[in-house]
Design a protein around this motif. Structure first.
Motif, PDB file in Angstrom:
ATOM      1  N   TYR A  99     -47.076  -5.706  -5.259  1.00 33.57           N
ATOM      2  CA  TYR A  99     -46.643  -6.122  -3.926  1.00 33.57           C
ATOM      3  C   TYR A  99     -47.185  -5.250  -2.798  1.00 33.57           C
ATOM      4  O   TYR A  99     -46.661  -5.262  -1.694  1.00 33.57           O
ATOM      5  CB  TYR A  99     -45.115  -6.189  -3.875  1.00 33.57           C
ATOM      6  N   PHE A 100     -48.246  -4.521  -3.062  1.00 31.63           N
ATOM      7  CA  PHE A 100     -48.894  -3.702  -2.046  1.00 31.63           C
ATOM      8  C   PHE A 100     -49.613  -4.619  -1.064  1.00 31.63           C
ATOM      9  O   PHE A 100     -50.518  -5.365  -1.444  1.00 31.63           O
ATOM     10  CB  PHE A 100     -49.897  -2.750  -2.722  1.00 31.63           C
ATOM     11  N   VAL A 101     -49.187  -4.624   0.172  1.00 30.40           N
ATOM     12  CA  VAL A 101     -49.774  -5.497   1.196  1.00 30.40           C
ATOM     13  C   VAL A 101     -49.980  -4.683   2.473  1.00 30.40           C
ATOM     14  O   VAL A 101     -49.058  -4.510   3.263  1.00 30.40           O
ATOM     15  CB  VAL A 101     -48.872  -6.721   1.491  1.00 30.40           C
ATOM     16  N   PRO A 102     -51.213  -4.175   2.687  1.00 33.03           N
ATOM     17  CA  PRO A 102     -51.469  -3.450   3.933  1.00 33.03           C
ATOM     18  C   PRO A 102     -51.307  -4.364   5.154  1.00 33.03           C
ATOM     19  O   PRO A 102     -51.630  -5.559   5.096  1.00 33.03           O
ATOM     20  CB  PRO A 102     -52.930  -3.001   3.796  1.00 33.03           C
ATOM     21  N   GLN A 103     -50.812  -3.816   6.246  1.00 30.87           N
ATOM     22  CA  GLN A 103     -50.648  -4.579   7.484  1.00 30.87           C
ATOM     23  C   GLN A 103     -51.821  -4.299   8.412  1.00 30.87           C
ATOM     24  O   GLN A 103     -52.107  -3.140   8.718  1.00 30.87           O
ATOM     25  CB  GLN A 103     -49.328  -4.220   8.154  1.00 30.87           C
ATOM     26  N   ILE A 104     -52.468  -5.367   8.832  1.00 35.84           N
ATOM     27  CA  ILE A 104     -53.617  -5.243   9.727  1.00 35.84           C
ATOM     28  C   ILE A 104     -53.119  -4.947  11.136  1.00 35.84           C
ATOM     29  O   ILE A 104     -52.286  -5.672  11.677  1.00 35.84           O
ATOM     30  CB  ILE A 104     -54.472  -6.530   9.700  1.00 35.84           C
ATOM     31  N   GLN A 105     -53.649  -3.883  11.707  1.00 33.26           N
ATOM     32  CA  GLN A 105     -53.283  -3.489  13.063  1.00 33.26           C
ATOM     33  C   GLN A 105     -54.367  -3.852  14.066  1.00 33.26           C
ATOM     34  O   GLN A 105     -54.092  -4.082  15.232  1.00 33.26           O
ATOM     35  CB  GLN A 105     -53.017  -1.982  13.103  1.00 33.26           C
ATOM     36  N   ARG A 106     -55.628  -3.873  13.579  1.00 34.74           N
ATOM     37  CA  ARG A 106     -56.748  -4.179  14.468  1.00 34.74           C
ATOM     38  C   ARG A 106     -57.911  -4.686  13.630  1.00 34.74           C
ATOM     39  O   ARG A 106     -58.163  -4.179  12.546  1.00 34.74           O
ATOM     40  CB  ARG A 106     -57.159  -2.910  15.218  1.00 34.74           C
ATOM     41  N   ILE A 107     -58.599  -5.702  14.128  1.00 35.87           N
ATOM     42  CA  ILE A 107     -59.807  -6.211  13.477  1.00 35.87           C
ATOM     43  C   ILE A 107     -60.991  -5.669  14.260  1.00 35.87           C
ATOM     44  O   ILE A 107     -61.114  -5.915  15.459  1.00 35.87           O
ATOM     45  CB  ILE A 107     -59.823  -7.755  13.456  1.00 35.87           C
ATOM     46  N   THR A 108     -61.837  -4.912  13.595  1.00 35.01           N
ATOM     47  CA  THR A 108     -62.983  -4.307  14.281  1.00 35.01           C
ATOM     48  C   THR A 108     -64.251  -5.127  14.111  1.00 35.01           C
ATOM     49  O   THR A 108     -65.181  -5.007  14.907  1.00 35.01           O
ATOM     50  CB  THR A 108     -63.217  -2.875  13.777  1.00 35.01           C
ATOM     51  N   TYR A 109     -64.287  -5.969  13.062  1.00 38.94           N
ATOM     52  CA  TYR A 109     -65.492  -6.763  12.798  1.00 38.94           C
ATOM     53  C   TYR A 109     -65.100  -7.959  11.947  1.00 38.94           C
ATOM     54  O   TYR A 109     -64.316  -7.836  11.006  1.00 38.94           O
ATOM     55  CB  TYR A 109     -66.507  -5.898  12.041  1.00 38.94           C
ATOM     56  N   LEU A 110     -65.635  -9.104  12.300  1.00 34.99           N
ATOM     57  CA  LEU A 110     -65.420 -10.310  11.500  1.00 34.99           C
ATOM     58  C   LEU A 110     -66.638 -11.192  11.686  1.00 34.99           C
ATOM     59  O   LEU A 110     -66.985 -11.557  12.808  1.00 34.99           O
ATOM     60  CB  LEU A 110     -64.153 -11.046  11.947  1.00 34.99           C
ATOM     61  N   LYS A 111     -67.298 -11.497  10.586  1.00 30.56           N
ATOM     62  CA  LYS A 111     -68.500 -12.314  10.657  1.00 30.56           C
ATOM     63  C   LYS A 111     -68.551 -13.232   9.446  1.00 30.56           C
ATOM     64  O   LYS A 111     -68.218 -12.830   8.333  1.00 30.56           O
ATOM     65  CB  LYS A 111     -69.744 -11.426  10.688  1.00 30.56           C
TER      66      LYS A 111
END
Length: 179
Positions: A99-111
């Motif tokens: 159940y380890f689920v990191p929470q995204i705080q910021r997206i720096t790159y998406l392609k």
């Protein structure tokens, strides 16, 4: 529904509560979780899952035989804190891993490349790079402002509140929301 403490193989319609005093969880040399039920059986590879509600971290754990696809559930552990110390540690480690689920705080790159979305993101667990296939299936809006992202390895990432993302991150993500 019939609720019994397991002494033999359960019937398909029974909910079997496992007696914590008779259970021994350990790791096999291959890294699988093993389960020995005193006086009954030994399972070489089991999975530990939280039953609903998933907020109850140590209550009502489903123990499933990882090697039997037809009848995977062995039974339920009502309270993991009633297990012996070693077994309790093994169960806690498995729950943490599952159940380890990191929470995204910021997206720096998406392609997007060849139908795969490649992310670079800052999470509450540090920077992560991951890729997502089939965005229409793996970018899931759980509620109006909450999103779950599942990468190609099955790892999950959560954006707990889309409205709290910075403007740049929101703009980057918005371009791929209706992919």
């Amino acid at each position: 529904m019939n609720m019994n403490t397991i002494t033999a193989e359960p019937k398909a319609y029974e909910l079997c509560l496992l007696d914590p005093a008779k259970l021994r969880f350990s790791y096999s040399p291959q890294g699988h979780v093993r389960l020995e039920i005193e006086g009954s059986r030994c399972y070489l590879s089991v999975d530990v899952h939280r039953a609903f509600p998933v907020d109850e971290r140590r209550a009502y754990l489903s123990i499933r035989n990882a090697l039997d696809e037809e009848r995977p559930e062995i039974g339920m552990v009502e309270d993991a804190s009633a297990l012996d110390i070693e077994s309790h540690l093994v169960v806690e480690q498995e729950l943490y891993r599952r159940y380890f689920v990191p929470q995204i705080q910021r997206i720096t790159y998406l392609k997007e490349e060849f139908g795969v979305l490649n992310f670079e993101a800052e999470t509450d667990r540090g920077p992560r790079e991951f890729s997502v296939r089939s965005p229409q299936e793996n970018l899931r809006e759980i509620s109006e402002n909450r999103m779950l992202i599942i990468d190609i390895d099955g790892c999950r990432y959560e954006i707990p509140d889309l409205s709290r993302l910075d403007k740049k991150s929101a703009a980057i993500l918005r371009d791929y929301m209706d992919y």
